[in-house]
Design an enzyme around this catalytic site. Structure first.
Site, short mmCIF file in Angstrom:
data_model
loop_
_atom_site.label_atom_id
_atom_site.label_comp_id
_atom_site.label_asym_id
_atom_site.label_seq_id
_atom_site.Cartn_x
_atom_site.Cartn_y
_atom_site.Cartn_z
N PRO A 9 -15.62 35.59 15.35
CA PRO A 9 -15.83 34.16 15.17
C PRO A 9 -15.64 33.33 16.45
CG PRO A 9 -13.79 34.88 14.09
CD PRO A 9 -14.55 36.11 14.48
N ASN A 10 -16.54 32.39 16.59
CA ASN A 10 -16.51 31.38 17.67
C ASN A 10 -16.91 31.90 19.04
OD1 ASN A 10 -15.49 29.21 15.93
ND2 ASN A 10 -13.60 30.41 15.88
N ARG A 17 -16.56 25.94 23.80
CA ARG A 17 -15.18 26.00 23.30
C ARG A 17 -14.19 26.18 24.46
NH1 ARG A 17 -13.55 31.96 20.96
NH2 ARG A 17 -11.82 30.74 20.13
N TYR A 22 -11.67 29.92 28.11
CA TYR A 22 -12.72 30.94 28.01
C TYR A 22 -13.79 30.85 29.09
CZ TYR A 22 -10.48 31.63 23.52
OH TYR A 22 -9.55 31.89 22.54
N ASN A 73 -14.93 42.51 20.37
CA ASN A 73 -14.01 41.38 20.52
C ASN A 73 -13.90 40.74 19.13
OD1 ASN A 73 -12.59 39.07 20.99
ND2 ASN A 73 -13.83 38.39 22.74
N ALA A 76 -10.50 35.77 16.62
CA ALA A 76 -9.30 35.41 15.85
C ALA A 76 -8.92 36.49 14.83
CB ALA A 76 -9.51 34.08 15.14
N HIS A 79 -5.96 39.16 15.21
CA HIS A 79 -4.55 38.94 14.89
C HIS A 79 -4.25 38.98 13.40
CE1 HIS A 79 -4.99 37.82 19.02
NE2 HIS A 79 -5.70 36.76 18.72
N ASP A 86 -9.24 49.09 9.58
CA ASP A 86 -9.59 50.20 8.68
C ASP A 86 -11.04 50.64 8.86
OD1 ASP A 86 -7.04 50.30 7.68
OD2 ASP A 86 -7.50 49.32 5.78
N GLU A 97 -11.64 47.52 22.85
CA GLU A 97 -11.37 46.13 22.46
C GLU A 97 -11.43 45.25 23.71
OE1 GLU A 97 -7.29 45.63 21.41
OE2 GLU A 97 -7.65 43.83 20.24
N HIS A 99 -10.90 41.19 25.18
CA HIS A 99 -10.55 39.78 25.03
C HIS A 99 -10.87 39.08 26.33
CE1 HIS A 99 -8.88 40.40 21.14
NE2 HIS A 99 -8.23 41.44 21.61
N SER A 101 -9.90 36.08 27.27
CA SER A 101 -8.68 35.47 27.81
C SER A 101 -7.56 36.51 27.86
CB SER A 101 -8.26 34.29 26.92
OG SER A 101 -7.86 34.76 25.65
N ARG A 106 -0.56 34.03 26.06
CA ARG A 106 -0.83 32.87 25.20
C ARG A 106 0.20 32.80 24.06
NH1 ARG A 106 -7.03 32.61 23.90
NH2 ARG A 106 -6.35 30.56 23.12
N ARG A 110 -0.85 35.53 19.06
CA ARG A 110 -1.95 36.32 19.65
C ARG A 110 -1.46 37.65 20.22
NH1 ARG A 110 -6.27 32.54 19.71
NH2 ARG A 110 -5.45 30.44 19.91
#
Ligand code: DQA
Length: 143
Positions: A9-10, A17, A22, A73, A76, A79, A86, A97, A99, A101, A106, A110
């Site tokens: 998301p986002n 954003r 970012y 990625n 949100a 977390h 799963d 994975e 990220h 940022s 942070r 997170r």
């Protein structure tokens, strides 16, 4: 090698954003970076972005038998999502994975990543370049 890049998301709001966190590069810039990486490394890279947890789970399941590696990625959902963890465990495809940022520096919420428990490697805080690094990692270790 055929890789699937999954964004949560986002991530589609990159450039708009929180640019202080970012960066100013847009989601289109990320797609271009992935395309450049695919050409340079001679791999197939497909990208999927969704704001919906279940759609991300569906896409991971669909990757079974169809992809050699996943770059994810979860944004949100990193977390919170045992479902994404799963799904990654279920398909057992090497996953890295990413990220954008540096989540470690942070907010405390997170600091936990559920999907990382099913990932072979995590890249944090390298901006969009982290995605290229993730692809190279998969190529180096599984290509
Ligand atoms: C993020 C970090 C997450 O904490 C956040 O919710 C995101 C983006 C990153 O790429 O830095 O949406 O995954």
């Amino acid at each position: 090698m055929k890789l699937l890049v999954i964004n949560g998301p986002n991530i589609n709001m990159l450039g708009i954003r929180e640019p202080g966190i970012y960066g100013k590069n847009t989601f289109a810039d990320l797609l271009a970076l992935l395309q450049d990486t695919a050409q340079a490394e001679n791999v197939v890279i497909n990208q999927f972005q969704s704001n919906h947890e279940g759609s991300l789970v569906d896409k991971i399941q669909e990757a079974y038998g169809n992809y050699d590696g996943i770059v994810i990625n979860p944004a949100a959902y990193t977390h919170t999502s045992v479902a994404i963890l799963d799904a990654l465990k279920a398909v057992s495809i090497p996953a890295v994975e990413v990220h954008i940022s540096d989540v470690d520096s942070r907010e405390p919420f997170r600091q936990i990543s559920y999907p990382s428990m099913a990932c072979v490697h995590t890249i944090k805080g390298h901006g969009l370049e982290g995605y290229r690094e993730a692809v190279l990692y998969l190529l180096d270790h599984y290509g």
